[in-house]
Design an enzyme around this catalytic site. Structure first.
Site, PDB file in Angstrom:
ATOM      1  CG  HIS A  47      -1.567  -1.077   1.713  1.00 26.01           C
ATOM      2  ND1 HIS A  47      -2.866  -1.000   2.143  1.00 26.01           N
ATOM      3  CD2 HIS A  47      -1.232  -2.386   1.826  1.00 26.01           C
ATOM      4  CE1 HIS A  47      -3.295  -2.194   2.503  1.00 26.01           C
ATOM      5  NE2 HIS A  47      -2.310  -3.055   2.322  1.00 26.01           N
ATOM      6  CE1 TYR A 210      -1.822  -4.835  -2.359  1.00 25.07           C
ATOM      7  CE2 TYR A 210      -2.555  -5.285  -0.121  1.00 25.07           C
ATOM      8  CZ  TYR A 210      -1.531  -5.074  -1.034  1.00 25.07           C
ATOM      9  OH  TYR A 210      -0.223  -5.088  -0.602  1.00 25.07           O
TER      10      TYR A 210
HETATM   11  P1  FAD Z   1      14.475  -2.375   3.033  1.00 29.38           P
HETATM   12  O1  FAD Z   1      13.411  -2.101   2.030  1.00 29.38           O
HETATM   13  O2  FAD Z   1      14.518  -3.696   3.723  1.00 29.38           O
HETATM   14  O3  FAD Z   1      15.852  -2.132   2.286  1.00 29.38           O
HETATM   15  C1  FAD Z   1      17.104  -2.400   2.902  1.00 29.38           C
HETATM   16  C2  FAD Z   1      18.125  -2.572   1.780  1.00 29.38           C
HETATM   17  O4  FAD Z   1      19.433  -2.642   2.361  1.00 29.38           O
HETATM   18  C3  FAD Z   1      17.924  -3.871   1.005  1.00 29.38           C
HETATM   19  O5  FAD Z   1      17.962  -3.599  -0.369  1.00 29.38           O
HETATM   20  C4  FAD Z   1      19.108  -4.731   1.463  1.00 29.38           C
HETATM   21  O6  FAD Z   1      19.528  -5.644   0.479  1.00 29.38           O
HETATM   22  C5  FAD Z   1      20.170  -3.681   1.754  1.00 29.38           C
HETATM   23  N1  FAD Z   1      21.188  -4.125   2.722  1.00 29.38           N
HETATM   24  C6  FAD Z   1      20.991  -4.784   3.875  1.00 29.38           C
HETATM   25  N2  FAD Z   1      22.161  -5.003   4.496  1.00 29.38           N
HETATM   26  C7  FAD Z   1      23.128  -4.464   3.714  1.00 29.38           C
HETATM   27  C8  FAD Z   1      24.551  -4.372   3.835  1.00 29.38           C
HETATM   28  N3  FAD Z   1      25.212  -4.876   4.893  1.00 29.38           N
HETATM   29  N4  FAD Z   1      25.254  -3.740   2.855  1.00 29.38           N
HETATM   30  C9  FAD Z   1      24.598  -3.221   1.764  1.00 29.38           C
HETATM   31  N5  FAD Z   1      23.237  -3.295   1.604  1.00 29.38           N
HETATM   32  C10 FAD Z   1      22.517  -3.895   2.576  1.00 29.38           C
HETATM   33  N6  FAD Z   1       5.257  -0.884   4.236  1.00 29.38           N
HETATM   34  C11 FAD Z   1       4.399   0.013   3.673  1.00 29.38           C
HETATM   35  O7  FAD Z   1       4.665   1.238   3.695  1.00 29.38           O
HETATM   36  N7  FAD Z   1       3.229  -0.411   3.076  1.00 29.38           N
HETATM   37  C12 FAD Z   1       2.869  -1.743   3.037  1.00 29.38           C
HETATM   38  O8  FAD Z   1       1.824  -2.101   2.487  1.00 29.38           O
HETATM   39  C13 FAD Z   1       3.756  -2.702   3.637  1.00 29.38           C
HETATM   40  N8  FAD Z   1       3.437  -4.017   3.634  1.00 29.38           N
HETATM   41  C14 FAD Z   1       4.285  -4.913   4.221  1.00 29.38           C
HETATM   42  C15 FAD Z   1       3.914  -6.268   4.244  1.00 29.38           C
HETATM   43  C16 FAD Z   1       4.748  -7.203   4.857  1.00 29.38           C
HETATM   44  C17 FAD Z   1       4.300  -8.647   4.922  1.00 29.38           C
HETATM   45  C18 FAD Z   1       5.976  -6.775   5.421  1.00 29.38           C
HETATM   46  C19 FAD Z   1       6.913  -7.766   6.087  1.00 29.38           C
HETATM   47  C20 FAD Z   1       6.361  -5.435   5.400  1.00 29.38           C
HETATM   48  C21 FAD Z   1       5.510  -4.487   4.813  1.00 29.38           C
HETATM   49  N9  FAD Z   1       5.838  -3.122   4.777  1.00 29.38           N
HETATM   50  C22 FAD Z   1       4.969  -2.215   4.229  1.00 29.38           C
HETATM   51  C23 FAD Z   1       7.080  -2.641   5.408  1.00 29.38           C
HETATM   52  C24 FAD Z   1       8.153  -2.335   4.374  1.00 29.38           C
HETATM   53  O9  FAD Z   1       8.393  -3.438   3.554  1.00 29.38           O
HETATM   54  C25 FAD Z   1       9.462  -1.946   5.058  1.00 29.38           C
HETATM   55  O10 FAD Z   1       9.206  -1.125   6.177  1.00 29.38           O
HETATM   56  C26 FAD Z   1      10.345  -1.177   4.085  1.00 29.38           C
HETATM   57  O11 FAD Z   1      10.770  -2.027   3.052  1.00 29.38           O
HETATM   58  C27 FAD Z   1      11.551  -0.585   4.801  1.00 29.38           C
HETATM   59  O12 FAD Z   1      12.378   0.074   3.868  1.00 29.38           O
HETATM   60  P2  FAD Z   1      13.940   0.204   4.146  1.00 29.38           P
HETATM   61  O13 FAD Z   1      14.498   0.909   2.963  1.00 29.38           O
HETATM   62  O14 FAD Z   1      14.163   0.769   5.488  1.00 29.38           O
HETATM   63  O15 FAD Z   1      14.463  -1.297   4.194  1.00 29.38           O
END
Ligand code: FAD
Length: 374
Positions: A47, A210
């Site tokens: 979403h 959805y």
């Molecule tokens: P991430 O998207 O996890 O990105 C982290 C990145 O860092 C990754 O690409 C990874 O490969 C990289 N990385 C990790 N360690 C290293 C390293 N040591 N060196 C280099 N790169 C590294 N959120 C919403 O807003 N709407 C939704 O509908 C929603 N639905 C969800 C449904 C489920 C079932 C789940 C589990 C989560 C959902 N979320 C949703 C939450 C959302 O997926 C996360 O909060 C979001 O992806 C966080 O973004 P981020 O960039 O912080 O981390």
């Protein structure tokens, strides 16, 4: 803050890609290090709520996203077995000032990545260590390469190495819930059209379903249920159709039909962490799941990472000199209360179950709302 300084982002996920895009938009010199060699679409939906869509509009993606997503008329909460409606929140033209979309997660991520200048992301770079010194931060990668940056933004998700290097190792907390997730094609469903966006509520389990795209050819579900434990080092497990159908036995016939159409039964754990005591240290700052992972029940994890990104870039822009420690402090001050509240309420799993006012989440404007001076 000096735009020609090197701003290194660790992690090119939804939060990392968003801050890189915003930094470039304002003329900053940014480089992203991503552990994967390429991004492979996960076959999942997401979403994108109005508070996140405002940020997407700011980086020029609103129309692109509206074209590749579904804009549900309502978020409908239903009782798991009877289908009785407990709350029907009107969305989009019917109810909100800004779009609320549901979309394929890979398409969403790809759209954000497409706004970056070529070669911004360095793939296959898994951070394993870093060292701060007077004038910068040395980054050390698994493949033996090194890099020196002026500032480091840890956007490396739930298992953040940047967080671990700042405050020490601690395992994420298993929430006691796991979720099956699957994309299905609508021609597999007899009872179409289904609701645009529904959450089916039972005592200790739920199903969210959805549409994923504009022409409604793809439908998606997340089916959550309790589990005793999960080894946090296992990211996903293969389940079976029998387990899935048994887990949601007695649910409404529409749910049976949706789950019955799934062609894979992968199971993901739902992890969280308590609010972090530290979001920044010297030249390093965290955002997104690296500092506030949450259960997904408010669909706000990525939205919060994007809000963090927008506020952090505005703090860079509004800084009068290169006092980065003050910038990071002001950013954390602006974000901790809101993200902690969302983390806590998301964990309760009651969001939009019964009539409530979602304005405090959806109407927040990370691009324009004032940021408190400290
Ligand atoms: P991430 O998207 O996890 O990105 C982290 C990145 O860092 C990754 O690409 C990874 O490969 C990289 N990385 C990790 N360690 C290293 C390293 N040591 N060196 C280099 N790169 C590294 N959120 C919403 O807003 N709407 C939704 O509908 C929603 N639905 C969800 C449904 C489920 C079932 C789940 C589990 C989560 C959902 N979320 C949703 C939450 C959302 O997926 C996360 O909060 C979001 O992806 C966080 O973004 P981020 O960039 O912080 O981390």
């Amino acid at each position: 803050m000096k735009k020609e300084a090197v701003y290194a982002v660790i992690g090119g996920g939804l939060g990392g890609a968003t801050i890189a895009s915003l930094l470039q938009q304002y003329g900053y010199n940014v480089i992203v290090f991503e552990q994967y060699k390429a991004f492979v679409p996960a076959g999942a939906g997401i979403h994108v709520t109005p508070n996140a869509m405002r940020i997407m509009r700011h980086i020029g993606l609103e129309n692109i996203l509206l074209n590749c997503s579904s804009a549900p008329a309502a978020f409908t909460s239903r009782t798991w077995d009877t289908g009785e409606i407990s709350f029907n929140l009107l969305l989009n033209a019917q109810g909100l000032n800004n779009p609320y979309i549901t979309v394929n997660r890979g398409d969403f991520h790809h759209a954000i990545l497409s706004t970056l200048k070529p070669d911004t992301i360095h793939y296959g770079k898994r951070l394993k260590n870093l060292e701060q010194f007077e004038a910068g931060v040395n980054l050390y990668f698994q493949d033996g390469s090194e890099y020196t940056a002026d500032y480091v933004i840890g956007a490396d998700g739930l298992y953040s190495m940047v967080r671990e290097l700042l405050i020490g190792k601690s395992d994420p907390v298993f929430s006691g819930q796991v979720a099956f997730r699957s994309v299905i094609t609508t021609h597999q469903l007899k009872s179409t059209p289904m609701d645009d966006l529904t959450k089916w509520w039972a005592e200790d389990r739920f199903v969210i379903s959805y549409y994923l795209n504009k022409n409604r050819s793809l439908y998606y579900f997340v089916a959550g249920m309790p589990a005793d434990s999960w080894d946090y080092e296992v990211p996903v497990k293969e389940g079976t159709k029998e387990e899935l159908m048994a887990g949601f036995k007695g649910f409404h016939p529409h749910v049976q039909e949706i789950l019955g159409a799934s062609t894979n039964q992968r199971i993901w754990p739902l992890f969280e962490r308590p609010p972090l005591p530290l979001w920044h240290h010297q030249r390093i700052v965290l955002l997104g799941d690296a500092c506030h992972p949450m259960r997904p029940h408010m669909a706000q994890g990525a939205a919060m990472a994007m809000e963090d990104a927008a506020i952090l870039v505005r703090c860079f822009e509004q800084a009068k000199d290169d006092d980065y420690e003050h910038v990071f402090k002001r950013y954390a001050h602006a974000r901790v209360a809101r993200t902690s509240k969302v983390q806590q309420q998301s964990g309760e799993n009651t969001w939009l179950k019964d009539p409530m006012d979602p304005t405090w989440v959806f109407e927040y404007d990370a691009i324009n709302d004032p940021i408190e001076n400290i």
